[in-house]
Structures are given as structure tokens and as C-alpha cells.
Design an enzyme around this catalytic site. Structure first.
Site, mmCIF file in Angstrom:
data_model
loop_
_atom_site.group_PDB
_atom_site.id
_atom_site.type_symbol
_atom_site.label_atom_id
_atom_site.label_comp_id
_atom_site.label_asym_id
_atom_site.label_seq_id
_atom_site.Cartn_x
_atom_site.Cartn_y
_atom_site.Cartn_z
ATOM 1 C CE LYS A 80 55.937 -69.985 -32.424
ATOM 2 N NZ LYS A 80 56.600 -71.078 -31.682
ATOM 3 N NE ARG A 83 58.900 -78.265 -30.428
ATOM 4 C CZ ARG A 83 59.179 -77.670 -31.573
ATOM 5 N NH1 ARG A 83 59.745 -78.344 -32.546
ATOM 6 N NH2 ARG A 83 58.888 -76.408 -31.745
ATOM 7 C CB THR A 123 57.147 -76.455 -27.572
ATOM 8 O OG1 THR A 123 58.091 -76.143 -28.608
ATOM 9 C CG2 THR A 123 56.068 -77.331 -28.184
ATOM 10 C CD GLU A 130 61.000 -70.750 -29.005
ATOM 11 O OE1 GLU A 130 60.481 -71.878 -28.944
ATOM 12 O OE2 GLU A 130 60.707 -69.930 -29.876
HETATM 13 C C1 3PG Z 1 58.498 -73.673 -33.442
HETATM 14 O O1 3PG Z 1 58.440 -74.403 -32.485
HETATM 15 O O2 3PG Z 1 58.483 -72.448 -33.298
HETATM 16 C C2 3PG Z 1 58.559 -74.246 -34.819
HETATM 17 O O3 3PG Z 1 58.621 -75.627 -34.788
HETATM 18 C C3 3PG Z 1 59.681 -73.734 -35.626
HETATM 19 O O4 3PG Z 1 59.353 -73.943 -36.945
HETATM 20 P P1 3PG Z 1 60.467 -74.312 -38.008
HETATM 21 O O5 3PG Z 1 60.916 -75.707 -37.641
HETATM 22 O O6 3PG Z 1 59.802 -74.259 -39.362
HETATM 23 O O7 3PG Z 1 61.594 -73.338 -37.874
#
Ligand code: 3PG
Length: 213
Positions: A128, A44, A68, A40
Site C-alpha cells: 500500500k 476501526r 487497518t 477491506e
Molecule cells: C485507509 O484506511 O486506507 C484510509 O483511511 C483511506 O483513506 P481515504 O479515507 O482518504 O480514502
């Protein structure tokens, strides 16, 4: 492309977060070199769309999705910039419909049985599960699997090399996602060998959790 099918054999989805498309390319190449070929590119940073386009165009060994993704507009932009799949932290009908209309797989975040049921009724069979460690972790996944018999899950949030095997051992888990494979300090230092090593470690854990050699 059937991404869910690919995830059966590469069941770990790392996050690529970069401000610079050249860095996104290097991180993606490092991940793919370690065997993680689905990632992905997360929305961000201000240049996330450029990063996505760069990876989609210049790293053919990587299946690049967008992460995101918060709105239908962003989902459309992601698709227009080459996203092969879309991931969201939450469940939004507009995001899901935009992806479905474009024939692009979408993995929205779910947290509660109501979210999962809503996703089911939007026609989804993979969601998810986020943030997995806070939403109840493995016991929660096992509890909902009996009810949502056809749903597959992508736990993300709090997954790491330390608990990846346990998550992947849950039959309803299709794949796990997470940021532990692309630590910000390694990205900032240009330590791409570290990222390849983390990817190799994750692949080894996944193979053994799935009973492969
Ligand atoms: C995401 O965007 O899926 C999460 O921020 C991932 O979570 P993690 O940083 O605990 O792996």
C-alpha cells in the site's frame, strides 16, 4: 486465491466500516452488485471481527480482507475470522510475518523509499502507498517505480473518483483503495443504492483507465 491477480481486473478496494455485521453485509452486497468484489473490512470499530466473519460467511460474491490491522495479534485474529488478505496503514514485521506464515496476502502501508525497501526485503511485491496524496501522490509513485522495478503499489488515502484514473494510469499501480465508495452518511441512511452507484462509477473509470471497454 491469488488476490493480486484479481486486483488486476478489479483494481479498486473499498473500505467497509460498520458496527453491525448486518450493515457490513448490506454494504458488501451493494459494493459487489456494483462490480467491486474485493473489500477491506476495517478494524476501526469494536465489532470489526464480527463484521469480517459475517461478510466472509454470508457474502460469497465478496473477497473480504481485513484493513487497518495494526499488530500481529490482530492479523492472526483477522485470518482466524476469514480474512482473505490483510492491509495495514504502516509496515510492521510482525503483521507481515504472521500473514506470510499463514499464506495470506498482506499489503502493508509504505510512505518512504526506506519503507518500500524494507517491504522488499521482507519478500513483498505489493505494498500500500499511504496516505497517497500526502506522500507525494503520482509524482512520488513514478519516482520510486524506477528504483523498485518489481514492486506494485496500492495507493490509498486521498484517492477519489476525481483522481482514480490518473492513479491507475501509473504502470506500477496495481489497484487503489479508499473510503469514498462507502460514505458514512450513505451507510448510516441505509442508502445502499448510492454505494452500488459509486462502485459502478469506479469500475467504469477503472475500465477506461486500463483501456478496456
Ligand atoms: C485507509 O484506511 O486506507 C484510509 O483511511 C483511506 O483513506 P481515504 O479515507 O482518504 O480514502
Amino acid at each position: 486465491m491469488n488476490i493480486s491477480k484479481v486486483l488486476e481486473s478489479v483494481p479498486v478496494v473499498p473500505l467497509v466500516q460498520a458496527d453491525d455485521p448486518a450493515v457490513a453485509i448490506d454494504v458488501s452486497r451493494a459494493l459487489a452488485a456494483g462490480g467491486l468484489t474485493v473489500a477491506e473490512v476495517v478494524f476501526r470499530t469494536d465489532r470489526a471481527l464480527d463484521c469480517l466473519r459475517a461478510v466472509a460467511d454470508d457474502v460469497p460474491e465478496m473477497i473480504a480482507g481485513a484493513g487497518t490491522v495494526l499488530s500481529a495479534e490482530q492479523a492472526q485474529q483477522a485470518i482466524d475470522h476469514g480474512a482473505k488478505f490483510v492491509v495495514s496503514p504502516g509496515l510492521d514485521d510482525g503483521v507481515v510475518r504472521t500473514c506470510q506464515d499463514a499464506g495470506v496476502p498482506v499489503y502493508p502501508g509504505t510512505y518512504t523509499p526506506s519503507d518500500i525497501q524494507h517491504a522488499f526485503n521482507l519478500g513483498l511485491d505489493v505494498v500500500k502507498f499511504f496516505p497517497a496524496s500526502i506522500a507525494g501522490g503520482i509524482p512520488a509513485l513514478k519516482a520510486v517505480a524506477g528504483v523498485f522495478r518489481t514492486m506494485r503499489f496500492m495507493p490509498t488515502g486521498g484517492v477519489s473518483a476525481a483522481n482514480l484514473a490518473e492513479f491507475l494510469a501509473v504502470p506500477s499501480v496495481l489497484a487503489c483503495g479508499g473510503s469514498w465508495l462507502t460514505p458514512a452518511d450513505a451507510v448510516a441512511a441505509g442508502d445502499f443504492q448510492k454505494i452500488t452507484a459509486l462502485a459502478e462509477e469506479a469500475i467504469a473509470i477503472a475500465r477506461s483507465a486500463r483501456g478496456e471497454k
